[in-house]
Write an enzyme that holds these catalytic residues in place. Structure first.
Site, PDB file in Angstrom:
ATOM      1  N   PRO A  16       0.797  -1.229   0.000  1.00  9.43           N
ATOM      2  CA  PRO A  16       0.000   0.000   0.000  1.00  9.43           C
ATOM      3  C   PRO A  16       0.831   1.282   0.000  1.00  9.43           C
ATOM      4  CG  PRO A  16      -0.086  -1.092   2.143  1.00  9.43           C
ATOM      5  CD  PRO A  16       0.567  -2.048   1.194  1.00  9.43           C
ATOM      6  N   ASN A  17       0.293   2.254  -0.717  1.00  6.25           N
ATOM      7  CA  ASN A  17       0.861   3.608  -0.834  1.00  6.25           C
ATOM      8  C   ASN A  17       2.131   3.680  -1.682  1.00  6.25           C
ATOM      9  OD1 ASN A  17      -1.107   4.984   0.828  1.00  6.25           O
ATOM     10  ND2 ASN A  17      -0.219   3.862   2.542  1.00  6.25           N
ATOM     11  N   ARG A  24       5.194  10.820  -2.478  1.00  3.25           N
ATOM     12  CA  ARG A  24       5.036  10.451  -1.067  1.00  3.25           C
ATOM     13  C   ARG A  24       6.356  10.582  -0.304  1.00  3.25           C
ATOM     14  NH1 ARG A  24       4.716   4.369   1.203  1.00  3.25           N
ATOM     15  NH2 ARG A  24       4.300   4.946   3.349  1.00  3.25           N
ATOM     16  N   TYR A  29      11.485   8.264   0.843  1.00  2.38           N
ATOM     17  CA  TYR A  29      11.339   7.189  -0.147  1.00  2.38           C
ATOM     18  C   TYR A  29      11.943   7.515  -1.515  1.00  2.38           C
ATOM     19  CZ  TYR A  29       8.148   5.442   3.409  1.00  2.38           C
ATOM     20  OH  TYR A  29       7.614   4.996   4.592  1.00  2.38           O
ATOM     21  N   ASN A  83       7.755  -5.885  -1.084  1.00  2.00           N
ATOM     22  CA  ASN A  83       7.767  -4.777  -0.134  1.00  2.00           C
ATOM     23  C   ASN A  83       6.318  -4.633   0.353  1.00  2.00           C
ATOM     24  OD1 ASN A  83       7.827  -2.445   1.325  1.00  2.00           O
ATOM     25  ND2 ASN A  83       8.908  -1.219  -0.221  1.00  2.00           N
ATOM     26  N   ALA A  86       3.296  -0.834   4.752  1.00  2.00           N
ATOM     27  CA  ALA A  86       2.819  -0.802   6.141  1.00  2.00           C
ATOM     28  C   ALA A  86       2.336  -2.166   6.631  1.00  2.00           C
ATOM     29  CB  ALA A  86       1.714   0.238   6.289  1.00  2.00           C
ATOM     30  N   GLU A 107      12.455  -9.809   1.201  1.00  2.00           N
ATOM     31  CA  GLU A 107      11.675  -8.688   1.762  1.00  2.00           C
ATOM     32  C   GLU A 107      12.490  -7.425   1.531  1.00  2.00           C
ATOM     33  OE1 GLU A 107      11.226  -9.001   6.019  1.00  2.00           O
ATOM     34  OE2 GLU A 107      10.399  -6.980   6.188  1.00  2.00           O
ATOM     35  N   HIS A 109      12.685  -3.029   1.720  1.00  2.00           N
ATOM     36  CA  HIS A 109      12.186  -1.724   2.167  1.00  2.00           C
ATOM     37  C   HIS A 109      13.098  -0.639   1.612  1.00  2.00           C
ATOM     38  CE1 HIS A 109       9.402  -3.712   4.769  1.00  2.00           C
ATOM     39  NE2 HIS A 109      10.388  -4.487   5.173  1.00  2.00           N
ATOM     40  N   ARG A 116      13.782   3.977  12.121  1.00  2.00           N
ATOM     41  CA  ARG A 116      12.608   4.834  12.103  1.00  2.00           C
ATOM     42  C   ARG A 116      11.759   4.655  13.376  1.00  2.00           C
ATOM     43  NH1 ARG A 116       9.702   4.591   6.550  1.00  2.00           N
ATOM     44  NH2 ARG A 116       8.751   6.442   7.488  1.00  2.00           N
TER      45      ARG A 116
HETATM   46  C1  DQA Z   1       8.415   0.782   3.646  1.00  2.00           C
HETATM   47  C2  DQA Z   1       8.524   1.040   5.152  1.00  2.00           C
HETATM   48  C3  DQA Z   1       7.160   0.912   5.823  1.00  2.00           C
HETATM   49  O1  DQA Z   1       7.270   1.156   7.217  1.00  2.00           O
HETATM   50  C4  DQA Z   1       6.187   1.914   5.244  1.00  2.00           C
HETATM   51  O2  DQA Z   1       4.902   1.750   5.816  1.00  2.00           O
HETATM   52  C5  DQA Z   1       6.130   1.873   3.767  1.00  2.00           C
HETATM   53  C6  DQA Z   1       7.346   1.659   3.001  1.00  2.00           C
HETATM   54  C7  DQA Z   1       9.733   1.062   2.900  1.00  2.00           C
HETATM   55  O3  DQA Z   1       9.837   0.662   1.757  1.00  2.00           O
HETATM   56  O4  DQA Z   1      10.629   1.699   3.461  1.00  2.00           O
HETATM   57  O5  DQA Z   1       5.085   2.123   3.175  1.00  2.00           O
HETATM   58  O6  DQA Z   1       8.085  -0.582   3.446  1.00  2.00           O
END
Ligand code: DQA
Length: 151
Positions: A16-17, A24, A29, A83, A86, A107, A109, A116
């Protein structure tokens, strides 16, 4: 007629997002959009002689169904890069879906989740994946695809 050999497929799932990348929180990011990241992965896959399928969803159930499809049938993949955004920190359901797979899973990120807020420092999936890459930005996806192609 000569039979064409089917190329190995790697699935890349964005949670998501991540469709909002570029706009964003670019200080966290980066400025690249998801389309730009996916294009880089497709270009690299071509060089590596593999196929890559990219998928983004803001919905937990859709992500679970995509993971399930990677485990068999026509969607069967040789590796998964995910990825979960959240959902990383909350989703036992995504964790359970990953346990269905018998392929390498990376996995990933963009940010270093351990640097963080405390709620981001816990991943529900890190102990069921092959490896985790966190904090290298877009470069992390490139590293993940190269590594998964090798293994
Ligand atoms: C994320 C880190 C997560 O905590 C966050 O909610 C994201 C992106 C990252 O790629 O750094 O949406 O997965």
């Amino acid at each position: 007629m000569k039979q064409q050999k089917r190329r190995h497929k790697i699935m890349v799932i964005h949670g998501p997002n991540l469709n909002m990348l570029g706009k964003r929180e670019p200080e966290i990011y980066g400025k690249e959009t998801l389309d730009e990241i996916n294009a880089k992965l497709e270009e690299l896959a071509k060089k590596l002689g593999i196929d890559v399928e990219t998928f983004q969803s803001n919905h937990e159930g859709e992500i679970i169904e995509k993971i399930q499809s990677a485990s068999g049938g026509s969607g069967k993949c040789k590796g998964l890069i995910i990825n979960p955004a959240a959902f990383t920190h909350t989703s036992i359901a995504i964790r359970d879906a990953l346990l269905l797979l018998d392929i390498p899973i990376i996995e990933i990120h963009l940010s270093n989740i351990y640097k963080r807020e405390p709620f981001r420092r816990k991943s529900m999936i890190s102990d069921v994946v092959t490896a985790q890459i966190s904090g290298f930005g877009v470069q992390g996806y490139i590293m993940a695809l190269k590594a998964i192609a090798k293994i």
